[in-house]
Design an enzyme around this catalytic site. Structure first.
Site, short mmCIF file in Angstrom:
data_model
loop_
_atom_site.label_atom_id
_atom_site.label_comp_id
_atom_site.label_asym_id
_atom_site.label_seq_id
_atom_site.Cartn_x
_atom_site.Cartn_y
_atom_site.Cartn_z
N HIS A 1 -10.13 34.10 28.77
CA HIS A 1 -11.52 34.58 28.75
C HIS A 1 -12.05 34.54 27.32
CE1 HIS A 1 -15.00 36.73 30.20
NE2 HIS A 1 -14.92 37.48 29.11
N ASN B 1 -5.45 34.32 33.24
CA ASN B 1 -6.79 33.78 32.99
C ASN B 1 -7.07 33.79 31.49
OD1 ASN B 1 -9.55 32.99 33.64
ND2 ASN B 1 -10.15 35.09 33.17
N ASP C 1 -12.04 39.87 35.36
CA ASP C 1 -11.63 39.99 33.95
C ASP C 1 -11.12 41.39 33.61
OD1 ASP C 1 -12.46 37.31 33.61
OD2 ASP C 1 -14.51 37.94 33.18
N ARG D 1 -15.39 31.90 52.03
CA ARG D 1 -14.67 31.88 50.75
C ARG D 1 -13.17 32.07 51.00
NH1 ARG D 1 -14.40 35.20 45.84
NH2 ARG D 1 -14.71 37.03 47.13
N GLY E 1 -10.00 42.54 40.19
CA GLY E 1 -11.31 42.66 39.55
C GLY E 1 -11.71 41.39 38.82
C1 GRF Z 1 -13.04 28.74 28.13
O1 GRF Z 1 -13.82 29.27 27.08
C2 GRF Z 1 -12.43 29.84 28.96
O2 GRF Z 1 -12.20 31.00 28.25
C3 GRF Z 1 -13.51 30.11 29.97
O3 GRF Z 1 -14.04 28.84 30.27
C4 GRF Z 1 -13.88 27.98 29.14
C5 GRF Z 1 -13.19 26.74 29.61
O4 GRF Z 1 -13.19 25.75 28.62
N1 GRF Z 1 -12.99 30.85 31.10
P1 GRF Z 1 -12.37 24.40 28.83
O5 GRF Z 1 -12.78 23.83 30.19
O6 GRF Z 1 -10.90 24.72 28.76
O7 GRF Z 1 -12.83 23.51 27.70
#
Ligand code: GRF
Length: 195
Positions: A108, A106, A144, A64, A142
Site C-alpha cells: 500500500h 498487500n 488496508d 463478486r 477490512g
Molecule cells: C503500488 O503503489 C501499490 O502500493 C498500489 O498500487 C501500486 C501498484 O503499482 N497498491 P505497480 O503496478 O506495481 O507499478
C-alpha cells in the site's frame, strides 16, 4: 523456497522488481503465476520471465463471490505459500480472504493506518502531510487494515504532484516487498506470528 502467486491490475512495477530479484539463485522465493482482474499491462513482465498468467474478469460473473471463487481456483491448484497483491485494485470478498488467510499480503502506498483506500497518494498530498510512505501488510477482511509487516517513510516534496510522489513511493515499495518476501521465507512463512 517460498512459492508465490502475484495478483496485479496495473503496470506491475512491483511484480517486475520481484521477478528481477528471483533471477538471483540465492533469492528464497519463486513466482508460480501472475493473475489479474483485467488484461493489465504488467502481465507482459510475467510473459518475459516465462511465468504463466491468468485473467479473471469480474464482468463475466454473476456476483463478486463467484468471480472471487474462480480467481481462487486459479490459485489454489498451484498451492502457493504466499499470495501477493501488488497493485491489485479489487477488494477481495471475505470468502476469498478466509480461504487463503494469513497467506495474503498487500502493498500500500502510504504509512498505514494513514491514508487507506484506492487514492492513498492523492489523499496524502491533499491533507498537506509532509511525510507519507509505503506499507506491506497481511490482508484481513477490512480494506488496508491487516497486521503490518514492514513500513518505510517517504518525504513529500513541495513540488510533488500525485505522479512524482507515487513514483518515489514505488521505488521504496519495490525494496520493501523484496525484503518482506525474504523475511517471510526466513520465518518459514508464519505471518500470523510476526504481524
Ligand atoms: C503500488 O503503489 C501499490 O502500493 C498500489 O498500487 C501500486 C501498484 O503499482 N497498491 P505497480 O503496478 O506495481 O507499478
Amino acid at each position: 523456497m517460498l512459492s508465490v502467486v502475484v495478483l496485479i491490475s496495473g503496470s506491475g512495477s512491483n511484480l517486475l522488481a520481484l521477478l528481477q530479484a528471483t533471477k538471483n539463485p540465492l533469492f528464497p522465493a519463486k513466482v508460480l503465476a501472475v493473475g489479474s482482474d483485467k488484461p493489465a499491462p504488467g502481465l507482459e513482465h510475467a510473459d518475459l520471465y516465462g511465468v504463466p498468467t491468468f485473467v479473471v474478469e469480474e464482468k463475466h460473473f454473476a456476483s463478486r463471490d463467484s468471480w472471487a471463487e474462480k480467481l481462487g481456483e486459479n490459485i489454489s491448484h498451484l498451492d502457493p505459500d504466499l499470495i501477493i497483491l501488488a497493485g491489485f485494485m479489487k477488494v477481495l470478498p471475505k470468502s476469498f480472504v478466509a480461504k487463503f488467510s494469513p497467506r495474503i499480503i498487500n502493498i500500500h502506498p502510504a504509512l498505514l493506518p494513514n491514508f487507506p483506500g484506492a487514492h492513498a497518494v492523492r489523499d496524502a498530498l491533499t491533507s498537506g502531510a509532509r511525510e507519507t510512505g509505503a506499507t506491506v501488510h497481511i490482508v484481513d477482511e477490512g480494506v488496508d487494515t491487516g497486521p503490518i509487516l514492514a513500513q518505510e517513510a517517504v518525504t513529500v516534496l513541495p513540488a510533488d504532484d500525485e505522479n512524482t510522489l507515487h513514483e518515489r513511493i514505488k521505488l521504496v515499495e519495490h525494496k520493501l516487498l523484496i525484503d518482506t518476501v525474504k523475511f517471510l521465507a526466513s520465518k518459514q512463512l508464519e505471518p500470523s506470528k510476526v504481524g
